[in-house]
Motif scaffolding. Sequence first.
Motif, PDB file in Angstrom:
ATOM      1  N   ALA A  71     -57.090 -36.041   4.038  1.00 46.24           N
ATOM      2  CA  ALA A  71     -56.474 -34.713   4.064  1.00 46.24           C
ATOM      3  C   ALA A  71     -57.485 -33.725   3.493  1.00 46.24           C
ATOM      4  CB  ALA A  71     -55.191 -34.709   3.235  1.00 46.24           C
ATOM      5  N   PRO A  72     -58.441 -33.268   4.308  1.00 47.72           N
ATOM      6  CA  PRO A  72     -59.514 -32.427   3.758  1.00 47.72           C
ATOM      7  C   PRO A  72     -58.981 -31.137   3.142  1.00 47.72           C
ATOM      8  CG  PRO A  72     -60.029 -33.180   5.978  1.00 47.72           C
ATOM      9  CD  PRO A  72     -58.593 -33.501   5.741  1.00 47.72           C
ATOM     10  N   GLY A  73     -59.543 -30.787   1.982  1.00 46.69           N
ATOM     11  CA  GLY A  73     -59.165 -29.541   1.308  1.00 46.69           C
ATOM     12  C   GLY A  73     -60.358 -28.598   1.308  1.00 46.69           C
ATOM     13  N   PHE A  74     -60.106 -27.322   1.527  1.00 46.86           N
ATOM     14  CA  PHE A  74     -61.192 -26.334   1.559  1.00 46.86           C
ATOM     15  C   PHE A  74     -60.949 -25.228   0.547  1.00 46.86           C
ATOM     16  CE2 PHE A  74     -61.491 -28.466   5.583  1.00 46.86           C
ATOM     17  CZ  PHE A  74     -62.855 -28.569   5.794  1.00 46.86           C
ATOM     18  N   ALA A  75     -62.035 -24.586   0.147  1.00 52.43           N
ATOM     19  CA  ALA A  75     -61.953 -23.453  -0.778  1.00 52.43           C
ATOM     20  C   ALA A  75     -62.997 -22.429  -0.360  1.00 52.43           C
ATOM     21  CB  ALA A  75     -62.220 -23.907  -2.214  1.00 52.43           C
ATOM     22  N   ALA A  76     -62.711 -21.168  -0.616  1.00 49.63           N
ATOM     23  CA  ALA A  76     -63.698 -20.107  -0.362  1.00 49.63           C
ATOM     24  C   ALA A  76     -63.767 -19.243  -1.612  1.00 49.63           C
ATOM     25  CB  ALA A  76     -63.295 -19.271   0.848  1.00 49.63           C
ATOM     26  N   GLY A 115     -77.484  -2.398  -9.216  1.00 54.63           N
ATOM     27  CA  GLY A 115     -77.907  -3.764  -9.526  1.00 54.63           C
ATOM     28  C   GLY A 115     -76.847  -4.808  -9.235  1.00 54.63           C
ATOM     29  N   GLU A 116     -75.772  -4.407  -8.536  1.00 60.54           N
ATOM     30  CA  GLU A 116     -74.689  -5.357  -8.266  1.00 60.54           C
ATOM     31  C   GLU A 116     -74.768  -5.906  -6.841  1.00 60.54           C
ATOM     32  OE1 GLU A 116     -71.118  -4.227 -11.344  1.00 60.54           O
ATOM     33  OE2 GLU A 116     -70.839  -3.688  -9.241  1.00 60.54           O
ATOM     34  N   GLY A 117     -74.224  -7.111  -6.683  1.00 60.75           N
ATOM     35  CA  GLY A 117     -74.141  -7.714  -5.362  1.00 60.75           C
ATOM     36  C   GLY A 117     -72.861  -8.515  -5.246  1.00 60.75           C
ATOM     37  N   ILE A 118     -72.396  -8.668  -3.993  1.00 60.83           N
ATOM     38  CA  ILE A 118     -71.176  -9.434  -3.736  1.00 60.83           C
ATOM     39  C   ILE A 118     -71.534 -10.591  -2.811  1.00 60.83           C
ATOM     40  CG2 ILE A 118     -68.900  -9.371  -2.628  1.00 60.83           C
ATOM     41  CD1 ILE A 118     -68.738  -6.431  -3.703  1.00 60.83           C
ATOM     42  N   GLY A 119     -71.141 -11.786  -3.196  1.00 58.72           N
ATOM     43  CA  GLY A 119     -71.497 -12.966  -2.412  1.00 58.72           C
ATOM     44  C   GLY A 119     -70.284 -13.810  -2.092  1.00 58.72           C
ATOM     45  N   LEU A 120     -70.382 -14.509  -0.965  1.00 58.63           N
ATOM     46  CA  LEU A 120     -69.279 -15.307  -0.447  1.00 58.63           C
ATOM     47  C   LEU A 120     -69.806 -16.693  -0.100  1.00 58.63           C
ATOM     48  CD1 LEU A 120     -66.428 -15.339   1.249  1.00 58.63           C
ATOM     49  CD2 LEU A 120     -67.931 -14.879   3.174  1.00 58.63           C
ATOM     50  N   ALA A 121     -69.006 -17.721  -0.311  1.00 61.40           N
ATOM     51  CA  ALA A 121     -69.368 -19.069   0.144  1.00 61.40           C
ATOM     52  C   ALA A 121     -68.105 -19.894   0.304  1.00 61.40           C
ATOM     53  CB  ALA A 121     -70.313 -19.748  -0.851  1.00 61.40           C
ATOM     54  N   VAL A 122     -68.180 -20.912   1.144  1.00 61.24           N
ATOM     55  CA  VAL A 122     -67.053 -21.836   1.268  1.00 61.24           C
ATOM     56  C   VAL A 122     -67.477 -23.215   0.776  1.00 61.24           C
ATOM     57  CG1 VAL A 122     -66.048 -20.598   3.228  1.00 61.24           C
ATOM     58  CG2 VAL A 122     -67.520 -22.569   3.644  1.00 61.24           C
ATOM     59  N   GLY A 123     -66.482 -24.030   0.515  1.00 63.23           N
ATOM     60  CA  GLY A 123     -66.733 -25.400   0.085  1.00 63.23           C
ATOM     61  C   GLY A 123     -65.558 -26.249   0.526  1.00 63.23           C
ATOM     62  N   GLY A 124     -65.704 -27.559   0.370  1.00 63.02           N
ATOM     63  CA  GLY A 124     -64.589 -28.411   0.750  1.00 63.02           C
ATOM     64  C   GLY A 124     -64.863 -29.843   0.377  1.00 63.02           C
ATOM     65  N   TRP A 125     -63.834 -30.649   0.524  1.00 63.65           N
ATOM     66  CA  TRP A 125     -63.925 -32.062   0.162  1.00 63.65           C
ATOM     67  C   TRP A 125     -62.971 -32.817   1.070  1.00 63.65           C
ATOM     68  CZ3 TRP A 125     -67.101 -35.164  -2.004  1.00 63.65           C
ATOM     69  CH2 TRP A 125     -66.688 -36.426  -2.450  1.00 63.65           C
ATOM     70  N   HIS A 126     -63.451 -33.904   1.671  1.00 63.60           N
ATOM     71  CA  HIS A 126     -62.627 -34.583   2.669  1.00 63.60           C
ATOM     72  C   HIS A 126     -61.521 -35.439   2.070  1.00 63.60           C
ATOM     73  CE1 HIS A 126     -65.515 -33.950   6.270  1.00 63.60           C
ATOM     74  NE2 HIS A 126     -64.879 -32.875   5.901  1.00 63.60           N
ATOM     75  N   GLY A 127     -61.640 -35.774   0.780  1.00 61.32           N
ATOM     76  CA  GLY A 127     -60.533 -36.468   0.113  1.00 61.32           C
ATOM     77  C   GLY A 127     -60.665 -37.975   0.193  1.00 61.32           C
ATOM     78  N   GLY A 128     -60.332 -38.622  -0.916  1.00 65.90           N
ATOM     79  CA  GLY A 128     -60.437 -40.077  -0.986  1.00 65.90           C
ATOM     80  C   GLY A 128     -59.172 -40.759  -0.489  1.00 65.90           C
ATOM     81  N   GLU A 157     -61.215 -31.405  -6.327  1.00 68.34           N
ATOM     82  CA  GLU A 157     -62.634 -31.274  -5.979  1.00 68.34           C
ATOM     83  C   GLU A 157     -63.056 -29.970  -5.309  1.00 68.34           C
ATOM     84  OE1 GLU A 157     -64.177 -35.647  -6.392  1.00 68.34           O
ATOM     85  OE2 GLU A 157     -62.175 -34.926  -6.067  1.00 68.34           O
ATOM     86  N   PRO A 158     -62.327 -29.459  -4.299  1.00 72.75           N
ATOM     87  CA  PRO A 158     -62.853 -28.313  -3.543  1.00 72.75           C
ATOM     88  C   PRO A 158     -63.318 -27.105  -4.371  1.00 72.75           C
ATOM     89  CG  PRO A 158     -60.954 -29.230  -2.418  1.00 72.75           C
ATOM     90  CD  PRO A 158     -61.051 -29.948  -3.743  1.00 72.75           C
ATOM     91  N   PRO A 159     -62.644 -26.738  -5.488  1.00 75.57           N
ATOM     92  CA  PRO A 159     -63.026 -25.466  -6.120  1.00 75.57           C
ATOM     93  C   PRO A 159     -64.407 -25.446  -6.769  1.00 75.57           C
ATOM     94  CG  PRO A 159     -61.367 -26.580  -7.457  1.00 75.57           C
ATOM     95  CD  PRO A 159     -61.466 -27.334  -6.154  1.00 75.57           C
ATOM     96  N   VAL A 160     -65.019 -26.623  -7.039  1.00 75.67           N
ATOM     97  CA  VAL A 160     -66.349 -26.618  -7.670  1.00 75.67           C
ATOM     98  C   VAL A 160     -67.434 -26.323  -6.632  1.00 75.67           C
ATOM     99  CG1 VAL A 160     -66.955 -29.074  -7.365  1.00 75.67           C
ATOM    100  CG2 VAL A 160     -67.792 -27.850  -9.352  1.00 75.67           C
ATOM    101  N   VAL A 161     -67.125 -26.575  -5.360  1.00 74.97           N
ATOM    102  CA  VAL A 161     -68.184 -26.667  -4.346  1.00 74.97           C
ATOM    103  C   VAL A 161     -68.852 -25.329  -3.995  1.00 74.97           C
ATOM    104  CG1 VAL A 161     -68.751 -27.559  -2.048  1.00 74.97           C
ATOM    105  CG2 VAL A 161     -67.058 -28.750  -3.459  1.00 74.97           C
ATOM    106  N   PRO A 162     -68.110 -24.235  -3.805  1.00 78.61           N
ATOM    107  CA  PRO A 162     -68.797 -23.020  -3.321  1.00 78.61           C
ATOM    108  C   PRO A 162     -69.498 -22.181  -4.383  1.00 78.61           C
ATOM    109  CG  PRO A 162     -66.420 -22.641  -3.379  1.00 78.61           C
ATOM    110  CD  PRO A 162     -66.640 -24.064  -3.819  1.00 78.61           C
TER     111      PRO A 162
END
Length: 767
Positions: free
Chosen positions: A608-613, A445-458, A715-720
């Motif tokens: 200075a865009p920041g990304f997170a996965a 019943g387990e699954g592993i999921g991946l996603a990325v996110g990012g924020w371009h910055g103010g 901001e980036p860590p909330v997105v994915p």
Amino acid sequence: GARMTIGQRIPMRDGRLKVTGQLKFGADLRLPDLLHARLVLSPYAHGRIRAIRTERARAVPGVAAVLTAADLPWFQREPESHARALLAWERVVYYGQPVAVVLAENEAAAADGATQVEVDIDPLPVLIDPLQAMSEDAPWIWPGGRPGVRADAGAHAADIGGSEGGPSARSGNIADRAHYKRGDVTQGFREADLILEFTYRTSSVHQAYIEPHTAAAALDPATETLTLWTSTQDPFGVREEVADFLGWPENRIRVIPTPVGGGFGGKFTLLEPLVAALAVHSRRPVRLTLARQEEFLIGTPAHAAIITLKTGARRDGTLTALQARLIFDAGAFPGAPHRIAAHLLGSFYRFPHYEIEAVEVLTNKPGVGAYRAPGAPQALFALESQMDEMARQLGLDPLEFRLRNAMEEGDELPNGKRYGPIGLRACLEALREHPLWRERRKGPGEGIGLAVGGWHGGLEPAAAMCHVDRDGVVRIYTGAVDLQGTHTAMAQLAATILGVPVEQVRILQGDTDMAPYAGAAGGSKTIYTVGLAVQRAAEEARQQILRIASECLEVAPEDLEIRDGRIYVRGVPEPRMSLGEVAGLSQRFGGKFEPVVGRGSSAQTEQAPGFAAMLVRVRVDPETGHVTVREAVIAQDVGRAINPLLIEGQMHGGAAQGLGWGLWEALRYDENGVALTASFVDYALPIASEVPPIEAHIVEVPSPHGPFGARGVGEPPVVPGAAAVANAIRDALGVRITELPITAERIWNAFTAHLIEETRFQYEFGS
């Protein structure tokens, strides 16, 4: 060289006060002769105000006044923003909109008085569904024309352009349109071996900070100036908004920011225009602190979005086309982050052909506000679910599929700009090496999921000052509000540059009369913009110190260095002077040196865009649909980690909020626009026992413009988060959930439908 305090894990400066309950917040402020305000809220989501009867309320002992828009001329006009509609004039446009305010000598009397106000409202048709509100025959929420636009979304990110828009693009309840296009999508879909189309829905979510909104105001009768004390992320913005609202010059308004007990984009300007008007009218100090239910009804949440994506890819995993249509529900006032979301859809992967259209629709709900990376969790839930589904249907590894198509330095964005150095690939590569992904061990019943996110910055200009005192203490003056430890990081910047222990640096946050300009603490830009100003101010102070020392020691300034607050001649082991002694020479009677005062300014023009996965492992109970998140891993590019401890705190908090978007949180309204989730009993937040252990991996791809290479972090860590959970559920059950939050009921329904479909297929075609 200087003992580097950059990169050290130094606890947040006011952390101890916060966790022991000793920090004084806005509601703790004691003002003499204070009147307590309490709002009276509309029981209808839309209606004409026939009468507001206040006699019984005025008779309550301790009640000083009961006021409506009829008593306060500033409210007697069509409001152009949510904050300017905190007393309804002639009609109400959302459930809970304030229609009157009771002023009393104490909070209990104010609360009692509020229950005695009788409100007579003629109900009007209510528009809750944005699709319905968009239709040609829907009644207009603002028949008289279009209200203005909230500044919050813009304060979070630089304007990202997009053709069309502005008042001319308005039709009916559509407040704004944005459009991005490249190539020819028809051609792109012709070249595709796989074409997928899904419609994704995200819910309206509240920032759910611990401290409700609170603001106080007092008029000085001698000077006719107004002082505001408020829990805000944006003191200079509040000053501008209140001055504009009252029709006063800004120099008559002073804003003193109080510590913010949580903001996440929800604490820009809300109560301040009303509280200012009450103080001016009553000529006594007034404070308004929202109750939790009021917070849910009149705060400025992130509203729902409906995003339809159609994408094409070749068998080998090359993307060919993207067609996107975004509908953002703005509530009763414009200001949704639809443009940011549309721009982000074209900013992660190389689609040679795309067409992205976004509309902002008005409905009878409270006005929308910024919420941690506004527009990004919505856009990336859709895009990352779509990328995952394409990889699965093409039989490709979801991480390699992303790496193959990820944008990098030099790639062109929808607004025509090009990326500088970015860490999108680096974040994916960090997760590729993680055992959770490499081994992908899964229980039943387990699954592993991946996603990325990012924020371009103010972006926003900022200035700072740096003084060095006789005792060697360094004082930094800033107008930036500290929400998440930015003052601690600024102290580390100054300590590194001036060669002093970090304990010797004081950060002094001034009010709008005393501090140099700094923009709002929002949009992940404080260290990137104000931090750069602090760096430059400290560097200028350092040059002044070395010039004075070189004259005293008869050594060229470049032959001197500062370590641990003492000045050394290069190559000589003994210190010759202390920083304080040098500063003291510039602060005494008959002194011949100018006082040591460094000034620093910045006006960043490049983002200075920041990304997170993010990687999550979930377990789904197929009998009930209940989801347990077992573990989460997040990798984030921060440019340069000035304080890894505080950055990990931001990553943990963002990841938890992302899981909240994914699994629990939703503001719900019935068909009459009545809020069904106006308390923490009804509004589900992730609680400690449900948030899994979160492993944070800091990635460093330096920004060419940030202080020491730093980028924004908040901001980036909330997105994915939401997409990572959806992708893990798809991995576990084989079903794609396209609507947030992913409740047990939604999973159970989708899984049951999937099983019925499989059984039917086997029955008809044989297994």
